[in-house]
Design an enzyme around this catalytic site. Structure first.
Site, PDB file in Angstrom:
ATOM      1  N   HIS A 104      -1.573  20.373 -28.982  1.00  0.00           N
ATOM      2  CA  HIS A 104      -2.769  19.541 -29.130  1.00  0.00           C
ATOM      3  C   HIS A 104      -3.124  19.460 -30.601  1.00  0.00           C
ATOM      4  CE1 HIS A 104      -6.719  17.816 -28.357  1.00  0.00           C
ATOM      5  NE2 HIS A 104      -7.203  18.703 -29.218  1.00  0.00           N
TER       6      HIS A 104
ATOM      7  N   LEU B 297      30.215  -1.919 -42.199  1.00  0.00           N
ATOM      8  CA  LEU B 297      30.167  -1.229 -40.908  1.00  0.00           C
ATOM      9  C   LEU B 297      28.746  -1.300 -40.327  1.00  0.00           C
ATOM     10  CD1 LEU B 297      32.414   1.801 -41.881  1.00  0.00           C
ATOM     11  CD2 LEU B 297      32.981  -0.040 -40.265  1.00  0.00           C
TER      12      LEU B 297
END
Ligand SMILES: Cc1cc2nc3c(=O)[nH]c(=O)nc-3n(C[C@H](O)[C@H](O)[C@H](O)COP(=O)(O)OP(=O)(O)OC[C@H]3O[C@@H](n4cnc5c(N)ncnc54)[C@H](O)[C@@H]3O)c2cc1C
Length: 461
Positions: A440, A38
């Site tokens: 940050h 698959l």
């Protein structure tokens, strides 16, 4: 003989996602897959193995170019290509087995073999006949080649052969400067190949934002790529171990030859419908072999098509979205795909990512827009990893400030782009993004700065 609500032909990202969604929505579903595993092109010979090799070769580059700069000293790294290929195969096998597990978990019947639509509502696999109210064609695509170029998957290879090389070629010629050619070219350039890319058009990555194309080409040149643009390949001649690629330059019609140990033909892919029996059931297919659809419905009632075999960008996530949408539509829900917000990513270093309109498209349609740009050199996090090359660019409507597109070349561009995708889905303005607090130090701050640059200005530029 078994009876289903839905039979899906093809177990790639379009087909397997469609099957799982159908099962989640209470439909009796089977997925037919012929390759024995698959995951389709994506997991077996596409996205996943190529990203594994990009990851391995990038790690090698970091070890040989950047480790010593950070005080990480040690024995010089060397490349064992066979081991690298084993690692890649391990990643592929783990992922394909994962889909089998998901099929069992969701009670999707996995029918192994090549499926043929014998009539509307009937799929035959190796002599067994299965019936279904709905059939979904998700048979994907295969590499296309050029006249005068014969593939042997050893010296003249497609991406499939390039994922299986047994030796790093000294000289690799890539025909086609699209995503697949540049990604595979990057892998082998990092491992030591001299890479020459021959492209018919006068620019690389056609269709992408022009400024990104130019900057990206410069970045690849610095990494050792040689580009021959505006050149039409005339043919490839091979001996036992080498190849000669002849090409004609459009600017002066001159004929030239470049020698290679391996030639990668990366000139695109075409829809695959071999042996499906579309002629006999009357499913309309365009001259280019694309199965024609309207909201994923073919012209034959009860037969649908999704993914690479239909029109639109040949991308795994586009196929997945269509798989979900078709399952939801069959189940009576409102399946939907927003074709205006489908991101595209090139997993080189620096990465390149884009979504929405390019500047060229906005100019063509006459939309007034503003540009907010921020260089990664101004991003502290990027500089810690020697990744200050490139920029983030946001395009917003000049009058409403609504975000119309984003184009990024830089670290983690393929992740950063999704911030803009979500913003676009919510119809956000550049100011909405600019007023959102970003942690940050992160690469994401570059997106906020680009959004700020659409207004009163970026802070760190
Ligand atoms: C080298 C490479 C790198 C790529 N990298 C990326 C990437 O980074 N990101 C991205 O989004 N896309 C990438 N792609 C593209 C991506 O792989 C395809 O867009 C995606 O796989 C399409 O999914 P699909 O389900 O439509 O078809 P496929 O994945 O092609 O799956 C179709 C499946 O159908 C099966 N099948 C066909 N006919 C029959 C039949 N008659 N009976 C039974 N089974 C059948 C095939 O065996 C195949 O497994 C890459 C492709 C390549 C080649």
């Amino acid at each position: 003989m078994s009876n289903y609500d839905v039979i899906i032909i093809g177990g790639g990202p379009g087909g397997y996602v469609c099957a799982i969604r159908c099962a989640q929505l209470g439909l009796k579903v089977a997925c037919v897959e012929g390759r024995g595993k698959l995951g389709g092109t994506c997991l077996n010979v596409g996205c996943i193995p190529s990203k594994a090799l990009l990851h391995a070769s990038h790690s090698y580059h970091e070890a040989t170019h950047n480790f010593a700069k950070m005080g990480l000293m040690g024995k010089t790294q060397s490349v064992d290509l066979a081991k690298m290929m084993d690692y890649k195969q391990g990643v592929v096998d783990g992922n394909t087995a994962g889909i089998e597990f998901l099929f069992k978990k969701n009670k999707v019947d996995y029918i192994q073999g090549w499926g043929k639509i014998t009539k509307a509502g009937e799929v035959t696999v190796g002599g067994d006949v299965h019936t279904a109210k709905n059939i979904v064609i998700a048979t994907g695509s295969e590499p296309s080649t050029l006249p005068g170029v014969e593939l042997d998957e050893k010296i003249v290879v497609t991406s499939t052969g390039a994922l299986e090389l047994t030796k790093v070629p000294k000289r690799l010629v890539v025909i086609g400067a699209g995503v697949i050619g540049l990604e595979m070219g990057s892998v082998y350039a990092r491992l030591g190949s001299e890479v020459t890319v021959i492209e018919y058009l006068n620019q690389i990555t056609p269709g992408m934002d022009g400024e990104i194309c130019k900057t990206f080409q410069r970045a690849l040149k610095k990494q050792g790529f040689r580009f021959i643009l505006g050149a039409a390949v005339q043919g490839v001649e091979t001996t036992k171990t080498k190849a000669k690629v002849s090409y004609k330059l459009q600017k002066d019609d001159s004929e030239n030859v470049v020698e290679a140990d391996v030639v990668l033909v990366a000139t695109g892919r075409k829809p695959y419908t071999g042996g499906l029996g579309l002629d006999s059931v009357g499913v309309k297919v365009s001259q280019r072999g694309v199965v024609e659809t309207d909201h994923w419905k073919t012209n034959v009632p009860g037969i649908w098509a999704i993914g690479d075999v239909t029109s639109g960008p040949m991308l795994a996530h586009k196929a997945e979205d269509e798989g979900m949408a078709v399952a939801e539509t069959i189940a009576g829900q409102a399946g939907h795909v927003n074709y205006d917000v489908i991101p595209g990513v090139i997993y080189t270093a620096p990465e390149v990512a884009s979504v929405g309109k390019t500047e060229e498209a906005l100019k063509d349609e006459g939309t007034a827009y503003k540009v907010g740009k921020f260089p990664f050199m101004g991003n502290a996090r990027a500089k810690t990893g020697f990744a200050g090359e490139g920029f983030a660019k946001i395009l917003a409507c000049a009058s409403t400030d609504r975000i119309l597109g984003a184009h990024i070349m830089g670290p983690a561009a393929g992740e950063l782009i999704h911030e803009v995708c979500v913003a676009m889905e919510f119809g956000a303005s550049a100011e909405d993004l600019a007023r959102t607090c970003h942690a940050h130090p992160t690469f994401s701050e570059a997106m906020r700065e680009a959004a700020l640059a659409c207004g009163d200005g970026a802070i760190h530029a």
